[in-house]
Scaffold this motif. Structure first.
Motif, mmCIF file in Angstrom:
data_model
loop_
_atom_site.group_PDB
_atom_site.id
_atom_site.type_symbol
_atom_site.label_atom_id
_atom_site.label_comp_id
_atom_site.label_asym_id
_atom_site.label_seq_id
_atom_site.Cartn_x
_atom_site.Cartn_y
_atom_site.Cartn_z
ATOM 1 N N SER A 538 0.826 -1.209 0.000
ATOM 2 C CA SER A 538 0.000 0.000 0.000
ATOM 3 C C SER A 538 0.859 1.258 0.000
ATOM 4 N N VAL A 539 1.932 1.246 0.782
ATOM 5 C CA VAL A 539 2.842 2.398 0.804
ATOM 6 C C VAL A 539 3.463 2.610 -0.575
ATOM 7 N N LEU A 540 3.845 1.510 -1.229
ATOM 8 C CA LEU A 540 4.446 1.607 -2.561
ATOM 9 C C LEU A 540 3.457 2.193 -3.568
ATOM 10 N N VAL A 541 2.217 1.751 -3.522
ATOM 11 C CA VAL A 541 1.196 2.263 -4.445
ATOM 12 C C VAL A 541 0.915 3.737 -4.180
ATOM 13 N N ILE A 542 0.776 4.102 -2.908
ATOM 14 C CA ILE A 542 0.524 5.507 -2.564
ATOM 15 C C ILE A 542 1.680 6.389 -3.032
ATOM 16 N N TRP A 543 2.902 5.928 -2.821
ATOM 17 C CA TRP A 543 4.075 6.684 -3.271
ATOM 18 C C TRP A 543 4.042 6.919 -4.777
ATOM 19 N N SER A 544 3.586 5.914 -5.523
ATOM 20 C CA SER A 544 3.611 6.020 -6.986
ATOM 21 C C SER A 544 2.586 7.012 -7.515
ATOM 22 N N ILE A 545 1.494 7.226 -6.782
ATOM 23 C CA ILE A 545 0.443 8.098 -7.298
ATOM 24 C C ILE A 545 0.473 9.494 -6.678
ATOM 25 N N LEU A 546 1.371 9.718 -5.714
ATOM 26 C CA LEU A 546 1.494 11.054 -5.146
ATOM 27 C C LEU A 546 2.092 12.010 -6.172
ATOM 28 N N PRO A 547 1.822 13.307 -6.053
ATOM 29 C CA PRO A 547 2.477 14.276 -6.944
ATOM 30 C C PRO A 547 3.985 14.148 -6.864
ATOM 31 N N SER A 548 4.653 14.528 -7.936
ATOM 32 C CA SER A 548 6.090 14.289 -8.047
ATOM 33 C C SER A 548 6.898 14.973 -6.959
ATOM 34 N N GLY A 549 6.405 16.051 -6.398
ATOM 35 C CA GLY A 549 7.167 16.750 -5.366
ATOM 36 C C GLY A 549 6.878 16.273 -3.966
ATOM 37 N N ILE A 550 6.104 15.177 -3.850
ATOM 38 C CA ILE A 550 5.709 14.668 -2.528
ATOM 39 C C ILE A 550 6.373 13.323 -2.299
ATOM 40 N N THR A 551 6.846 13.099 -1.104
ATOM 41 C CA THR A 551 7.514 11.852 -0.756
ATOM 42 C C THR A 551 6.967 11.320 0.554
ATOM 43 N N LEU A 552 6.806 10.004 0.603
ATOM 44 C CA LEU A 552 6.414 9.371 1.860
ATOM 45 C C LEU A 552 7.646 9.184 2.732
ATOM 46 N N SER A 553 7.543 9.587 3.983
ATOM 47 C CA SER A 553 8.635 9.371 4.919
ATOM 48 C C SER A 553 8.349 8.099 5.694
ATOM 49 N N LEU A 554 9.051 7.024 5.343
ATOM 50 C CA LEU A 554 8.780 5.735 5.983
ATOM 51 C C LEU A 554 9.113 5.705 7.459
ATOM 52 N N PRO A 555 10.184 6.374 7.922
ATOM 53 C CA PRO A 555 10.442 6.328 9.353
ATOM 54 C C PRO A 555 9.313 6.944 10.150
#
Length: 570
Positions: A538-555
């Motif tokens: 789910s994290v991988l899918v969300i990361w792929s569809i977020l706008p290009s300037g947005i990043t998921l912080s896993l920690p």
């Protein structure tokens, strides 16, 4: 609206029209039930949905997707939307690959990709999950050729999402295609290695929902080398097995070949179209990014598709090395990347015709797939019709769900596929494991041409000696944790023997209760690893569809921040 968006919209609408034409009577209220295509009213999330019951998780995560959609929408409407989406995506994705600004060539490719023997045979076989991945395969080709660009990894993951929903078979085909394209299009050895690593990482991350429960099955991965011959591609045209595969046919199940397909005249014309499209692709397709990679993927897929038919011992030996290679048994499905090349080739040929002002030829290229396969229309000539589950099924479910005593359900007669009269006799995988929210034990052995592939469910293996008699002893079932036995009413001879209480005897089902059932043996998979697998995917899918300037912080789970921004320190 830009011209490019207009072309995408027209391709999507064309795909919708093809889907409406193909489904026909299947669009009526009710469910289309055909072989592996099983949808049920009021679906619910159960341990089976996530592959935790000990059976091989081939239905993960497609069942979860169908259940989620069927929870927010009427379940029969959800099925129709999924099936229509396959045609819309297939037409749009293939059209987007044609290197032309003209609309007709793009539509020629889209129609060819959405309306061909491969789609027809897999649809009749009920493999909607596989077709989800097939529909998005042209997008996978494009994304895999651009992995060295910024955000290339995100694009690849997004393109793989439909295949990820489809599950192991769809994702395996897409992975083979993406890996081949990435290796062929890489400019240097280092670039190829980096692109291959991105493909492997994306596929591995998206595979976790089915990969984890599959690897953690107490019974391990199933092994059966005899299944290679059973599921190998077969000739459905006068041109033999390899000729049938080249024409995008060759399914192993003769009952799922469209009515009238393979007649010498139309088969010959279609093969000429296919060969012409391949020649046009090779001569005129000048797309520098994915041209060679897509051709290599098509060739690799064709080799895998024909392996079981022309070199079965080789495939059996490979499966003997690791049972996971059994995913290559159903060879015809690996013709999917070839379909991409054929569709684009037809589009390129139509573009050359349009350039020469042969508008009629360009329009003919768009129409020829439909003209040569008319029996895909109207629910595959009436084979795909919507039906409603009988009232007896609803009564049985209410009765079983209303029982507070724990225990599982056994289904008789002991077979995996049913030919219910209310489904017009069309074979379908037993719907009861999805229809009921308890653990349902069915015979998951598959018989093809008199040869049986062994059952994989540990419960089914243990119960087979008694359930196969048709009159299993109630005492034995009680010791195995069976609380209810559900019997197809037209098979009056099948019923549990001994102390079993008949609680429902209807025209379509009979239900027997076994009092005092004990706890079943533990054959399931622990939920913890599966939950973790779903979280990572789910994290991988969300990361792929977020706008290009947005990043998921896993920690910091779930925190989102712009790329390059600094965090404030308290």
């Amino acid at each position: 609206m830009t011209a490019e968006r207009t072309r995408h919209l027209v391709a999507a609408l064309t795909g919708l029209g093809l889907g409406l034409a193909a489904l026909g009577p299947g669009l009526a209220p009710g469910f289309v039930l055909s072989y592996d295509m099983v949808f049920v009213p009021d679906p619910a999330f159960t341990r089976m949905t996530f592959g935790l019951t000990g059976i091989v998780p081939r239905h993960v995560p497609s069942d979860a997707f169908a259940t989620a959609l069927g929870t927010v929408l009427p379940a029969d409407l959800a099925q129709k939307l999924i099936l229509l989406a396959i045609f819309v995506m297939a037409c749009t994705a293939a059209a987007s690959l044609v290197p032309s600004r003209r609309l007709l060539p793009r539509l020629a490719a889209g129609v060819c990709y959405a309306w061909n023997p491969f789609v027809a045979e897999r649809l009749l076989l009920g493999q909607w999950a596989l077709l989800l991945g097939y529909a998005a395969l042209p997008w996978v080709v494009a994304a895999a050729s651009r992995l060295d660009e910024p955000r290339g990894g995100r694009r690849l993951v997004r393109a793989l999402i439909p295949a990820a929903i489809g599950g192991f078979a769809a994702l395996t085909i897409s992975a083979l295609t993406a890996l081949t394209v990435a290796l062929v299009t890489g400019r240097t050895g280092r670039a190829r290695a980096r692109s291959a690593a991105q493909v492997i990482g994306a596929v591995a991350g998206l595979s976790l929902p089915w990969l984890v429960p599959g690897l953690l099955r107490p019974a391990g991965l199933p092994e059966d080398g005899t299944a290679v011959d059973l599921f190998a591609a077969r000739a459905d045209t006068p041109f033999g097995t390899l000729g049938s595969l080249l024409a995008l046919g060759g399914v192993w199940n003769g009952e799922t070949v469209p009515s009238g397909y393979g007649a010498p005249a139309t088969a010959t014309i279609w093969l000429v179209v296919v060969v012409g499209a391949l020649a046009a692709y090779w001569r005129w397709c000048r797309e520098p990014g994915w041209r060679r990679g897509a051709a290599a993927a098509a060739a690799a897929g064709f080799v895998v598709a024909g392996l079981g038919a022309v070199a079965a011992p080789v495939l059996e030996w490979v499966i003997g090395l690791w049972p996971g290679f059994a995913v290559f048994r159903d060879g015809q499905q690996y013709a999917a990347p070839l379909a991409v090349v054929i569709a684009v080739g037809l589009g390129v040929a139509a573009d050359r015709a349009a350039e020469a002002r042969w508008t009629g030829a360009a329009a003919g290229a768009m129409a020829v797939p439909v003209i040569l396969l008319p029996t895909l229309a109207w629910g595959a000539a009436g084979d795909l019709r919507a039906v409603r589950y009988p009232d007896d099924w609803a009564r049985a479910r209410q009765l079983i769900h209303g029982d507070p005593v724990a225990g599982d359900v056994l289904v008789l007669p002991w077979a995996s596929y049913r030919g219910y009269p209310w489904n017009h006799g069309r074979r379908v995988l037993d719907p009861l494991p999805r229809y009921l929210h308890r653990r349902v034990v069915v015979n998951d052995a598959v018989t093809v041409d008199g040869t049986t592939v062994a059952a994989e469910d540990p419960r089914a293996v243990r119960l087979a000696p008694v359930a196969g008699t048709g009159t299993p002893a109630a005492d034995t079932l009680r010791n195995e944790g069976i609380r209810y036995v559900v019997v197809d009413a037209e098979t009056a001879a099948a019923r549990p023997s001994g102390a079993a209480v008949a609680v429902l005897r209807g025209r379509d089902l009979a239900v027997y209760r076994i009092d005092g059932s004990g706890a079943a043996a533990g054959d399931g998979v622990r939920a913890g690893p599966a939950v973790a697998a779903w979280f990572v995917t789910s994290v991988l899918v969300i990361w792929s569809i977020l706008p290009s300037g947005i990043t998921l912080s896993l920690p910091l789970l779930g925190s989102i921040h712009p790329r390059g921004s600094k965090r404030r320190t308290p």
